[in-house]
Design an enzyme around this catalytic site. Sequence first.
Site, PDB file in Angstrom:
ATOM      1  N   ASP A   1      -0.522  -0.782  -1.434  1.00  0.00           N
ATOM      2  CA  ASP A   1       0.816  -0.271  -1.133  1.00  0.00           C
ATOM      3  C   ASP A   1       1.756  -1.440  -0.845  1.00  0.00           C
ATOM      4  O   ASP A   1       1.351  -2.614  -0.888  1.00  0.00           O
ATOM      5  CB  ASP A   1       0.731   0.682   0.055  1.00  0.00           C
TER       6      ASP A   1
ATOM      7  N   ASP B   1       6.412   9.116  -3.198  1.00  0.00           N
ATOM      8  CA  ASP B   1       5.255   9.988  -2.979  1.00  0.00           C
ATOM      9  C   ASP B   1       5.552  11.425  -3.370  1.00  0.00           C
ATOM     10  O   ASP B   1       6.618  11.960  -3.068  1.00  0.00           O
ATOM     11  CB  ASP B   1       4.875   9.986  -1.498  1.00  0.00           C
TER      12      ASP B   1
END
Length: 428
Positions: free
Chosen positions: A163, A224
């Site tokens: 990430d 997301d």
Amino acid sequence: MVNPKVDIVLLGALVVSTALVVHALDNGLAHRPPMGWMSWERYRCITDCSRYPDECISEALFKRMADLMVSEGYRDAGYEYVNIDDCWMADERDEDGVLQPNKERFPNGIKHLADYIHERGLKFGIYQDIGTKTCAGYPGMVGYFKLDAETFADWGVDFIKIDGCYADVELMVNDYIKFGEYMNRTGRPILYSCSWPAYQEYDGIIPDYDQLKETCNMWRNWGDIEDSHQSVVEITKYFSDHQNRIVPHHGPGHWNDPDTLILGNYGLSYDQSKSQLAVWTVMGAPLLISNDLAKVRPEIKELLLNKAIIRVNQDPLGIQGRLVKTVNKIEIWKRPIMPRVGHELTQAIAFVSRRADGAPYPLRVKLQEDVGLSNSTNMKGYKVYDLFDAKAAPLLVRAGSTFETRINPTGANLFRFVPQFGTNFISF
């Protein structure tokens, strides 16, 4: 997990490679879109195992999902990865700087869990962050790239998602590249999933897709996914709006990733589940499920295990499909796939409804003008298979004619058009 709202201090300009020739990463992995299960969308960062023993991020959860992957038929259908996302770590590294799992929730360690998953014929994935902390605040990778790469290899990791929270958006690319080099030096094949495009896109920076293909097996392009049809539509719109610049970089070994499948959770109806699956299939996206596999309703499980749909998603050409036209709020998505018949490729075509007006909508389209199907002089037509209805007899449709289908509100229909050179074709 992508958190574009994290405050980031821009420290300098991105150094762009001046190499004239850029080769795609070839680590022998991800020749087809990766398939598996991932924890984040469904289980987020639930760490209270006393209150939520079946939902907390723990060794028990991932063992249970691995067992269900086998017993419920997902492994045999092609779903092979079991992936941990954020919140698995202890709050601090050990005295030697080595990452540690939370001892209460992962009492036997990560190597034990990886072995358990491997023993069931599955592969094991894990999560880290290129910044100082993960998105949930656990230790990040800055200053530990080499050590973390060696640790993950020693643990038996097969897939890693990196990430980009708490990292510099413009400088993070060099760190992704550096970590990838350390990981490759371990000698263990580890599928590399990167998140830097999502962070750059939110900051108005166009990612360097040649660098991505050289470094990563797949990458998150946007934010997301959440448990709603609206979220699916928003991500789909990003992919259609930017398809001209991202589609050319998608293919075997290097995939655009619109995030996980949310079928089987709370937010999608049956028809909306068909819609997400249809679009992800035509895009040739990775199929990473995020749900509780023990609670998937039979009709949703049937969708996820649909052999014909998986075969289209896993097509060896690896071409990303495109939105070719929208007619009365019905999107038409098209993807060339195998088999090739003569000089013509088969086409996977999804009709995706953005309508919610109560009744199934009848759509009549011209195959050549509206869908962009060939009208070559040698080809007579198409044999059309309904991929959501394996029992339906295929239709024979003449080339250059029209085709009619009826799509439920917020749903989708998905077909395979196989070129034919025979006779006995029909026109709607």
